[in-house]
Design a protein around this motif. Structure first.
Motif: not given
Length: 253
Positions: A142-145, A8-16, A138-140, A53-63
């Motif tokens: 899903t993209h990581i997965r 995995e490349d952290i800068r690209s898609f992990l740990n946003p 959420g989308a973020a 671990w299952a939490g996230k920011d709101q979808d409108l804030n990037g999730a």
């Protein structure tokens, strides 16, 4: 770490979420200071590690998910699935906690060799144990997965895989913003009193806490189950990282 070699490349898609909270200035502006407020405080939003671990920011804030990939020296991943080998642990690199398509269910399986045990599940069978572990939505995430699974990562699903890699180590990030200081300009923390959630935002995190949980989610008949480590349940095991000190080192201040 900037990257995980070969995976995995952290800068690209992990740990946003960490990326948002470690960079206070919009990179599009080369001169002066242009503060961005995309670091969102999530301290106190979860009462358990699984919920965190299952939490996230709101979808409108990037999730941005709170779930975090840990890497150690040389960029080698630390979080993920592990094998129990003679009392020691060995990471199973073919699996990733971010590859889960749905809640991660733990099972009890029999060892490779048949044993005489009343609670054995029987050859070729597995019995669900415990409550399934929720995963971020959420989308973020899903993209990581999607990216992780493109690299061939999965989670243990067969009896042989569960016997081989029964331990799961996960990490999650909790960020606290500094309180606004009267008279200081520009303020680096903004509080949206009209927001029901995600209302405390800052240009950079004041303190970030990395919570970890290590547990044996797949039990093996006739063998003792490893004692769980959970820094949300036991705060004495938690280490605190000062983001301000990291920023100072990065900028040479």
């Amino acid at each position: 770490m900037p990257s995980v070699p070969g995976s995995e490349d952290i800068r690209s898609f992990l740990n946003p979420k960490l990326k948002c909270c470690l960079n206070e200035i919009d990179g599009a502006f080369s001169g002066g200071s242009h503060l961005k407020f995309d670091c969102i405080e999530n301290a106190g939003v979860a009462s358990s590690f699984d919920q965190l671990w299952a939490g996230k920011d709101q979808d409108l804030n990037g999730a941005a998910p709170y779930a975090t990939l840990l890497a150690g020296f040389g960029g080698k991943p630390i979080s993920g699935f592990y094998a129990l080998e003679g009392g020691s642990l060995r990471r199973c690199g073919e699996f990733s906690e971010f590859a889960a398509l749905g809640p991660i269910q733990g099972y009890r399986v029999d060892p490779a060799q048949t044993v005489v045990q009343q609670n054995s599940v029987g050859a070729g069978n597995m019995v669900a144990v415990g409550t399934p572990l929720p995963i971020p939505q959420g989308a973020a995430f899903t993209h990581i997965r999607t990216e992780v699974r493109k690299k061939g990562k999965t989670i243990p699903t067969t009896i042989d895989e569960m016997r081989r890699c029964p331990v799961l180590l996960r990490a999650a990030t909790v960020v606290s913003c500094k309180k606004p200081v009267p008279g200081v300009n520009p303020q680096k923390t903004f509080i949206d009193s009209a927001a029901a959630a995600d209302k405390v935002r800052c240009a950079t995190g004041g303190v970030v806490q990395i919570h970890v949980q290590m547990r044996q989610i797949h039990e093996i008949t006739g063998q003792p189950t490893m004692k769980m480590v959970d820094t949300v349940l036991d705060s004495s095991q938690l280490s605190t990282i000062s983001i301000e000190e990291i920023l100072k080192m990065r900028r040479g201040l």
